[in-house]
Scaffold this active site. Structure first.
Site, PDB file in Angstrom:
ATOM      1  N   ARG A   1      -1.474  -0.815  -8.318  1.00  0.00           N
ATOM      2  CA  ARG A   1      -2.832  -0.379  -7.997  1.00  0.00           C
ATOM      3  C   ARG A   1      -2.821   1.141  -8.206  1.00  0.00           C
ATOM      4  O   ARG A   1      -1.938   1.823  -7.687  1.00  0.00           O
ATOM      5  CB  ARG A   1      -3.184  -0.687  -6.549  1.00  0.00           C
TER       6      ARG A   1
ATOM      7  N   ASP B   1       0.853  -1.203   0.000  1.00  0.00           N
ATOM      8  CA  ASP B   1       0.000   0.000   0.000  1.00  0.00           C
ATOM      9  C   ASP B   1       0.885   1.247   0.000  1.00  0.00           C
ATOM     10  O   ASP B   1       2.044   1.200   0.423  1.00  0.00           O
ATOM     11  CB  ASP B   1      -0.855   0.043   1.277  1.00  0.00           C
TER      12      ASP B   1
END
Ligand code: FDA
Length: 299
Positions: A175, A125
């Site tokens: 992402r 992340d």
């Protein structure tokens, strides 16, 4: 910050934990790994993939990071045992980035090695801008050695297109999201239209360079743009996926799934759900209004 959001943020720490849980439970699988497993089973039955996040960040002691590594190893083992279609998402500060960068690298590396044993994947992340360069550096080092690792790019950052240009050379698995932290204007675009245009620009670059992209948004305009791009580039369904957060825009999620697109839901769980929810709301109070609207107007 609107008066409404300010009020929510000021009063939340005084609200009993069980009431906060009523607020948070839509967005969090629950406190235990079993909660996450049962949420993922439900998603998998509907043809939806998952990524598991153990709630927590900014740990201060190395022992805590070691525990997080062990917890993630248990998650990987459970995914394998239950034959689930899910990978894991990790936060560098949860694995010691703010203590020691090399220590964080070796913790993430050990999870990538563990995931490889199970033929699984680790998504790193992206946190606030104080972590961006180090996170990308860790990712690039790992990408030199492994294919089962990916990272996240935030379209609100002014640096993003430069990062994308470098990452396309690595055929990175990314992402792409807008970015959730409140950043200074020198670092991040403040105009929502520019953030969206940057999202589309970055997505086009990544897809035309054959990078696998997790298109992480609940914004239907961006989803529409992505669908047009996918059609124009004649992409196969295994060249990209959509990603959404647990409990958010389920209707849009279901449209995409029934149209045959790959879709992954981000499933956070863990005992630190309370501290985490309060910190997130304090950091970005606009999320509070989503929460309140869902509780009072949609449930
Ligand atoms: P936008 O905020 O404009 O939302 C569009 C619509 O979706 C809203 O109008 C609302 O209806 C709904 N919505 C969005 N968020 C909601 C919420 N929390 N509750 C209820 N409704 C909501 N960020 C980051 O900085 N680093 C990261 O690593 C990640 N990882 C990540 C993974 C996945 C799978 C997703 C989907 C998102 C992230 N994000 C993230 C968060 C991301 O950066 C962004 O803040 C949110 O996705 C919200 O932006 P949208 O693109 O959805 O648009």
């Amino acid at each position: 910050m609107s008066v409404f959001n300010k009020l929510v943020v000021i009063t939340l720490p005084f609200v009993p934990k069980f009431i906060v849980y009523l607020f948070a439970k839509r967005y969090i699988a629950g406190p235990s790994l079993n909660d996450a497993i049962s949420a993922i089973k439900d998603f998998n039955q509907k043809g939806i993939m998952a990524t598991v996040d153990i709630l927590g960040e900014e740990i201060e002691k190395k022992e805590d990071a070691f525990s997080v590594v062990e917890e993630y190893k248990n998650v990987l083992a459970a995914i394998d045992k239950h034959q689930l279609d899910s990978n894991i998402s990790v936060k560098p500060t949860h694995l010691g980035l703010k203590i020691d960068k090399e220590f964080c690298y070796s913790n993430i590396r050990s999870l990538v090695v563990e995931a490889q044993k199970y033929n699984n994947f680790v998504r790193i992340d992206m946190e606030d801008h104080t972590c961006t360069s180090e996170t990308l550096h860790i990712y690039k080092r790992l990408r030199g050695e492994f294919t089962n690792v990916g990272v996240v790019i935030q379209s609100y950052l002014r640096r993003t297109i430069d990062d994308v240009n470098q990452l396309t050379e690595l055929k990175a698995n990314l992402r792409l999201c807008k970015g959730i932290y409140v950043e200074p204007r020198q670092i991040a675009y403040k105009d929502k239209d520019i953030v969206n245009l940057n999202f589309q620009y970055a997505l086009e670059k990544l897809l035309t360079h054959k990078c696998y992209v997790g298109i992480a948004t609940h914004d239907e305009k961006l989803v529409w743009h992505a669908l047009m791009m996918i059609d124009r580039l004649k992409l196969q369904k295994d060249q990209y996926e959509f990603q959404m957060l647990l409990g958010v825009t389920e209707e849009l999620r279901d449209f995409l799934v029934s149209a045959g697109h790959r879709l992954r839901v981000y499933v956070p769980f863990g005992k630190h759900w309370h501290a985490y929810s309060l910190r997130r709301l304090k950091e970005n109070p606009s999320v509070a209004s989503y929460v309140i609207k869902h509780i009072f107007f949609k449930n």
